[in-house]
Design a protein around this motif. Structure first.
Motif, PDB file in Angstrom:
ATOM      1  N   ASP A  59      -9.706   0.051  16.471  1.00 46.47           N
ATOM      2  CA  ASP A  59     -10.133   0.649  17.745  1.00 46.47           C
ATOM      3  C   ASP A  59     -11.579   1.138  17.665  1.00 46.47           C
ATOM      4  O   ASP A  59     -12.341   1.003  18.625  1.00 46.47           O
ATOM      5  CB  ASP A  59      -9.221   1.818  18.128  1.00 46.47           C
ATOM      6  N   ILE A  60     -11.948   1.703  16.538  1.00 48.29           N
ATOM      7  CA  ILE A  60     -13.322   2.176  16.367  1.00 48.29           C
ATOM      8  C   ILE A  60     -14.290   1.002  16.402  1.00 48.29           C
ATOM      9  O   ILE A  60     -15.338   1.069  17.061  1.00 48.29           O
ATOM     10  CB  ILE A  60     -13.467   2.989  15.065  1.00 48.29           C
ATOM     11  N   ILE A  61     -13.940  -0.078  15.744  1.00 48.26           N
ATOM     12  CA  ILE A  61     -14.818  -1.252  15.780  1.00 48.26           C
ATOM     13  C   ILE A  61     -14.926  -1.787  17.205  1.00 48.26           C
ATOM     14  O   ILE A  61     -16.014  -2.154  17.655  1.00 48.26           O
ATOM     15  CB  ILE A  61     -14.350  -2.341  14.801  1.00 48.26           C
ATOM     16  N   SER A  62     -13.829  -1.794  17.934  1.00 50.05           N
ATOM     17  CA  SER A  62     -13.877  -2.234  19.337  1.00 50.05           C
ATOM     18  C   SER A  62     -14.829  -1.352  20.140  1.00 50.05           C
ATOM     19  O   SER A  62     -15.606  -1.853  20.960  1.00 50.05           O
ATOM     20  CB  SER A  62     -12.479  -2.184  19.972  1.00 50.05           C
ATOM     21  N   GLU A  63     -14.782  -0.056  19.897  1.00 48.88           N
ATOM     22  CA  GLU A  63     -15.686   0.869  20.599  1.00 48.88           C
ATOM     23  C   GLU A  63     -17.141   0.594  20.217  1.00 48.88           C
ATOM     24  O   GLU A  63     -18.024   0.597  21.077  1.00 48.88           O
ATOM     25  CB  GLU A  63     -15.314   2.320  20.272  1.00 48.88           C
ATOM     26  N   LEU A  64     -17.392   0.354  18.947  1.00 46.84           N
ATOM     27  CA  LEU A  64     -18.752   0.019  18.516  1.00 46.84           C
ATOM     28  C   LEU A  64     -19.235  -1.263  19.191  1.00 46.84           C
ATOM     29  O   LEU A  64     -20.399  -1.375  19.572  1.00 46.84           O
ATOM     30  CB  LEU A  64     -18.808  -0.130  16.988  1.00 46.84           C
ATOM     31  N   MET A  65     -18.332  -2.222  19.366  1.00 52.51           N
ATOM     32  CA  MET A  65     -18.693  -3.495  20.000  1.00 52.51           C
ATOM     33  C   MET A  65     -19.092  -3.311  21.464  1.00 52.51           C
ATOM     34  O   MET A  65     -20.080  -3.884  21.912  1.00 52.51           O
ATOM     35  CB  MET A  65     -17.531  -4.497  19.882  1.00 52.51           C
ATOM     36  N   VAL A  66     -18.336  -2.501  22.185  1.00 50.78           N
ATOM     37  CA  VAL A  66     -18.609  -2.363  23.622  1.00 50.78           C
ATOM     38  C   VAL A  66     -19.808  -1.469  23.902  1.00 50.78           C
ATOM     39  O   VAL A  66     -20.359  -1.513  25.003  1.00 50.78           O
ATOM     40  CB  VAL A  66     -17.378  -1.875  24.425  1.00 50.78           C
ATOM     41  N   THR A  67     -20.219  -0.678  22.928  1.00 55.30           N
ATOM     42  CA  THR A  67     -21.356   0.207  23.159  1.00 55.30           C
ATOM     43  C   THR A  67     -22.691  -0.410  22.748  1.00 55.30           C
ATOM     44  O   THR A  67     -23.730   0.223  22.935  1.00 55.30           O
ATOM     45  CB  THR A  67     -21.183   1.557  22.418  1.00 55.30           C
ATOM     46  N   LEU A  68     -22.662  -1.623  22.220  1.00 55.04           N
ATOM     47  CA  LEU A  68     -23.920  -2.288  21.849  1.00 55.04           C
ATOM     48  C   LEU A  68     -24.744  -2.588  23.099  1.00 55.04           C
ATOM     49  O   LEU A  68     -24.203  -3.016  24.120  1.00 55.04           O
ATOM     50  CB  LEU A  68     -23.638  -3.605  21.120  1.00 55.04           C
ATOM     51  N   LYS A  69     -26.044  -2.368  23.007  1.00 52.45           N
ATOM     52  CA  LYS A  69     -26.946  -2.719  24.097  1.00 52.45           C
ATOM     53  C   LYS A  69     -27.305  -4.191  23.970  1.00 52.45           C
ATOM     54  O   LYS A  69     -27.836  -4.627  22.949  1.00 52.45           O
ATOM     55  CB  LYS A  69     -28.208  -1.859  24.057  1.00 52.45           C
ATOM     56  N   LYS A  70     -26.989  -4.927  25.005  1.00 50.63           N
ATOM     57  CA  LYS A  70     -27.232  -6.378  25.005  1.00 50.63           C
ATOM     58  C   LYS A  70     -28.729  -6.688  25.074  1.00 50.63           C
ATOM     59  O   LYS A  70     -29.516  -5.887  25.550  1.00 50.63           O
ATOM     60  CB  LYS A  70     -26.527  -7.034  26.202  1.00 50.63           C
ATOM     61  N   GLY A  71     -29.079  -7.863  24.582  1.00 49.58           N
ATOM     62  CA  GLY A  71     -30.449  -8.334  24.714  1.00 49.58           C
ATOM     63  C   GLY A  71     -31.342  -8.074  23.513  1.00 49.58           C
ATOM     64  O   GLY A  71     -32.503  -8.457  23.518  1.00 49.58           O
ATOM     65  N   TYR A  72     -30.816  -7.421  22.502  1.00 41.48           N
ATOM     66  CA  TYR A  72     -31.598  -7.157  21.297  1.00 41.48           C
ATOM     67  C   TYR A  72     -31.041  -8.000  20.155  1.00 41.48           C
ATOM     68  O   TYR A  72     -29.816  -8.100  20.000  1.00 41.48           O
ATOM     69  CB  TYR A  72     -31.531  -5.677  20.904  1.00 41.48           C
ATOM     70  N   PRO A  73     -31.914  -8.587  19.346  1.00 45.99           N
ATOM     71  CA  PRO A  73     -31.412  -9.392  18.221  1.00 45.99           C
ATOM     72  C   PRO A  73     -30.481  -8.605  17.296  1.00 45.99           C
ATOM     73  O   PRO A  73     -29.457  -9.129  16.850  1.00 45.99           O
ATOM     74  CB  PRO A  73     -32.679  -9.817  17.483  1.00 45.99           C
ATOM     75  N   ILE A  74     -30.792  -7.339  17.044  1.00 50.17           N
ATOM     76  CA  ILE A  74     -29.938  -6.534  16.160  1.00 50.17           C
ATOM     77  C   ILE A  74     -28.551  -6.349  16.769  1.00 50.17           C
ATOM     78  O   ILE A  74     -27.546  -6.322  16.054  1.00 50.17           O
ATOM     79  CB  ILE A  74     -30.596  -5.169  15.818  1.00 50.17           C
ATOM     80  N   SER A  75     -28.488  -6.255  18.088  1.00 49.84           N
ATOM     81  CA  SER A  75     -27.187  -6.106  18.749  1.00 49.84           C
ATOM     82  C   SER A  75     -26.323  -7.337  18.531  1.00 49.84           C
ATOM     83  O   SER A  75     -25.122  -7.221  18.281  1.00 49.84           O
ATOM     84  CB  SER A  75     -27.369  -5.847  20.244  1.00 49.84           C
ATOM     85  N   GLU A  76     -26.935  -8.501  18.621  1.00 47.35           N
ATOM     86  CA  GLU A  76     -26.185  -9.743  18.396  1.00 47.35           C
ATOM     87  C   GLU A  76     -25.711  -9.832  16.951  1.00 47.35           C
ATOM     88  O   GLU A  76     -24.587 -10.267  16.682  1.00 47.35           O
ATOM     89  CB  GLU A  76     -27.036 -10.955  18.772  1.00 47.35           C
ATOM     90  N   GLN A  77     -26.551  -9.405  16.018  1.00 47.08           N
ATOM     91  CA  GLN A  77     -26.179  -9.430  14.602  1.00 47.08           C
ATOM     92  C   GLN A  77     -25.045  -8.441  14.328  1.00 47.08           C
ATOM     93  O   GLN A  77     -24.092  -8.765  13.604  1.00 47.08           O
ATOM     94  CB  GLN A  77     -27.389  -9.120  13.731  1.00 47.08           C
ATOM     95  N   LEU A  78     -25.142  -7.260  14.912  1.00 47.08           N
ATOM     96  CA  LEU A  78     -24.081  -6.266  14.734  1.00 47.08           C
ATOM     97  C   LEU A  78     -22.778  -6.735  15.369  1.00 47.08           C
ATOM     98  O   LEU A  78     -21.703  -6.536  14.796  1.00 47.08           O
ATOM     99  CB  LEU A  78     -24.500  -4.920  15.314  1.00 47.08           C
ATOM    100  N   LEU A  79     -22.872  -7.374  16.527  1.00 47.97           N
ATOM    101  CA  LEU A  79     -21.676  -7.878  17.181  1.00 47.97           C
ATOM    102  C   LEU A  79     -20.965  -8.883  16.284  1.00 47.97           C
ATOM    103  O   LEU A  79     -19.737  -8.841  16.129  1.00 47.97           O
ATOM    104  CB  LEU A  79     -22.019  -8.506  18.533  1.00 47.97           C
ATOM    105  N   THR A  80     -21.724  -9.765  15.661  1.00 46.74           N
ATOM    106  CA  THR A  80     -21.146 -10.740  14.731  1.00 46.74           C
ATOM    107  C   THR A  80     -20.483 -10.026  13.553  1.00 46.74           C
ATOM    108  O   THR A  80     -19.374 -10.373  13.144  1.00 46.74           O
ATOM    109  CB  THR A  80     -22.233 -11.713  14.237  1.00 46.74           C
ATOM    110  N   MET A  81     -21.166  -9.020  13.029  1.00 50.63           N
ATOM    111  CA  MET A  81     -20.626  -8.255  11.894  1.00 50.63           C
ATOM    112  C   MET A  81     -19.362  -7.511  12.297  1.00 50.63           C
ATOM    113  O   MET A  81     -18.357  -7.538  11.575  1.00 50.63           O
ATOM    114  CB  MET A  81     -21.694  -7.274  11.390  1.00 50.63           C
ATOM    115  N   TYR A  82     -19.388  -6.845  13.432  1.00 54.60           N
ATOM    116  CA  TYR A  82     -18.217  -6.104  13.901  1.00 54.60           C
ATOM    117  C   TYR A  82     -17.028  -7.049  14.126  1.00 54.60           C
ATOM    118  O   TYR A  82     -15.885  -6.714  13.803  1.00 54.60           O
ATOM    119  CB  TYR A  82     -18.511  -5.354  15.197  1.00 54.60           C
ATOM    120  N   ASP A  83     -17.295  -8.214  14.702  1.00 46.14           N
ATOM    121  CA  ASP A  83     -16.235  -9.182  14.948  1.00 46.14           C
ATOM    122  C   ASP A  83     -15.595  -9.612  13.627  1.00 46.14           C
ATOM    123  O   ASP A  83     -14.367  -9.687  13.515  1.00 46.14           O
ATOM    124  CB  ASP A  83     -16.790 -10.384  15.715  1.00 46.14           C
TER     125      ASP A  83
END
Length: 122
Positions: A59-83
């Motif tokens: 659940d915490i990882i899901s929350e981290l995923m939905v709070t990422l700000k889209k449009g930044y390269p780091i956000s895409e990298q974190l999304l991949t890591m969280y997934d």
């Protein structure tokens, strides 16, 4: 008259007054905590408790995923890591595999420490 738990009152106040950066750090700390509790429950052969803690980590990882700000390269990298981390937590939960939990705990600790350092530099 209901007596409130002082620790719970403190936690609620800490969350409601925290900055977004502090909330993210709290999420990382919670992730580490629940992964560790899940491992302890496996060691104690309490699979139901391990399952509950693992779900809290997911659940915490899901929350981290939905709070990422889209449009930044780091956000895409974190999304991949969280997934990846979430998928591994699901696998660890199904298999009750401490080694997988150790792997994800390592990532979670690293993220928490990195986030804490970034907050200090801000």
């Amino acid at each position: 008259m209901t007596i409130k738990n002082p620790y719970q009152t403190y936690q609620t106040q800490a969350v409601t007054t925290a900055s977004p950066e502090e909330l993210t750090h709290m999420l990382y700390q919670g992730l580490v905590k629940f992964i560790r509790l899940s491992k302890i429950a496996i060691q104690n052969r309490n699979m139901e408790e391990s399952h509950r803690y693992n779900l809290r980590a997911q659940d915490i990882i899901s929350e981290l995923m939905v709070t990422l700000k889209k449009g930044y390269p780091i956000s895409e990298q974190l999304l991949t890591m969280y997934d990846y981390m979430k998928n591994r937590l699901v696998e660890a939960n199904l298999k009750k595999d401490e080694e997988i939990l150790n792997e994800i705990e390592g990532y979670a600790v690293e993220l928490s420490e990195t986030w804490a350092m970034a907050m200090k530099k801000k």
